[in-house]
Design an enzyme around this catalytic site. Structure first.
Site, short mmCIF file in Angstrom:
data_model
loop_
_atom_site.label_atom_id
_atom_site.label_comp_id
_atom_site.label_asym_id
_atom_site.label_seq_id
_atom_site.Cartn_x
_atom_site.Cartn_y
_atom_site.Cartn_z
CD GLU A 53 -2.63 1.47 2.45
OE1 GLU A 53 -2.67 2.67 2.82
OE2 GLU A 53 -3.12 0.54 3.13
CG HIS A 99 -0.88 5.74 -0.93
ND1 HIS A 99 -1.88 5.00 -1.50
CD2 HIS A 99 -0.95 5.49 0.41
CE1 HIS A 99 -2.54 4.34 -0.55
NE2 HIS A 99 -1.98 4.62 0.62
CG HIS A 136 -6.69 3.64 0.99
ND1 HIS A 136 -6.87 5.00 1.16
CD2 HIS A 136 -5.51 3.33 1.57
CE1 HIS A 136 -5.83 5.48 1.81
NE2 HIS A 136 -4.99 4.50 2.08
CG ASP A 181 -0.39 4.41 4.58
OD1 ASP A 181 -0.59 4.84 3.42
OD2 ASP A 181 -1.23 4.54 5.49
#
Length: 320
Positions: free
Chosen positions: A7, A9, A160, A283
């Site tokens: 995950e 980004h 999400h 993250d």
């Protein structure tokens, strides 16, 4: 040991140009620099932390709050640009597609294009989708063509968080936002919103309709592994339609460690879900890379189970 982070980004400049609201955190120059970077800086920070591969996904809310006419061509163009970045750094990046969920049929078609032509590993959906001025959870049957296509393609959908509904913000968080703006988002609001989405998916019947559907939740399952037994017990009381919440959740959901490097919470998730359902994530760049791999060195797992969390489970689920 090989490390795959699931995950992680980025921002596409054209998509981000449509974001009408950005919290104080999103305006931090160093964070924006990392969100827009899909090259030297990102790779340098991956190497410094020992991260071998990132599965890239657009940051919230991506295209979920955009009207269909805007979102459909925008999502396609963003996925094409992400594909080009992945091609430039083969072996270091993979991708989750951004989907124009305001047009569910077009979103399903874009998912298929992204998977079959671009080699993406699934898609990420952020919070509520706006259709005709209303913000809807993704379990609404209008969105089921997306789930049907995901099952057909045998790829997961990553649920999400995004900023909660304005009415929820007013009722739950407004009193404290001046001093604690994070309460509305990562500290608690994201968890409440996405856990609710997970529960609604189980209760909607979508897994009975599409028994091969696979869903990923971040942040160690948005607290649902901790609550699964109680939810199952309460829904089993008289007056509720018969359902096996806990069994359905454990059969169709995978969870990641993104932004939740808590050993007690991880142990709870292992006991509830099993080690094969847990995937390593960081993250990035909202969470720096180094703490995640360092934490994994300390968790009380065998080398075999650490390897499952750090890369083998992801390789199996995403067919890497």
């Amino acid at each position: 040991m090989k490390v795959i982070a699931l995950e992680e980004h980025y921002w596409d400049r054209e998509v981000a140009g449509h974001f009408t609201e950005r919290g104080p955190e999103m305006r931090i120059p160093a964070l924006q620099e990392r969100l827009f970077d899909l090259g030297a800086l990102r790779l340098k920070e991956m190497d410094e932390a020992g991260v071998d591969l990132q599965v890239l996904s657009h940051g919230a809310p991506a295209t979920q709050r955009l009207d269909a006419a805007t979102a459909v061509p925008l999502a396609r163009a963003a996925n094409d640009r992400l594909f080009q970045s992945i091609q430039q750094h083969k072996g270091r990046f993979e991708g989750f597609a951004v989907l124009p969920s305001a047009d569910p049929k077009a979103a399903a078609d874009e998912l298929e294009r992204a998977v079959t032509r671009l080699g993406f590993k699934g898609a990420m959906i952020h919070g509520l989708t706006t259709i005709d001025g209303k913000q809807l959870f993704i379990d609404d049957q209008r969105f089921w063509p997306i789930f049907e296509r995901a099952q057909k393609l045998d790829v997961p959908l990553y649920m999400h968080p995004a900023v909660p509904h304005k009415a929820v913000i007013e009722a739950y968080y407004r009193d404290y936002l001046e001093q604690f703006p994070g309460l509305m988002t990562a500290a608690w609001g994201f968890t409440v919103e996405t856990a609710t989405q997970g529960i609604r998916l189980v209760l909607s019947g979508v897994f009975e309709q599409y028994p091969g559907l696979k869903i990923i939740l971040g942040h160690l399952g948005e607290s649902l592994p901790f609550s699964a037994w109680r939810i199952d017990m309460a829904l089993g009381r008289q007056g509720n339609r018969k359902t096996s919440f806990r069994d359905t959740f454990r059969e169709h959901f995978w969870i990641t460690t993104s932004g939740n490097f808590s050993t007690p919470a991880l142990v709870c998730c292992m006991m509830e879900m099993g080690i094969d359902r847990i995937l390593f994530s960081i993250d990035y760049p909202f969470v720096p890379n180094p703490p995640g791999p360092k934490w994994m060195e300390t968790v009380p797992l065998s080398n075999e189970d650490k390897a499952k969390v750090l890369h083998r489970n992801a390789e199996r689920l995403l067919k890497l």
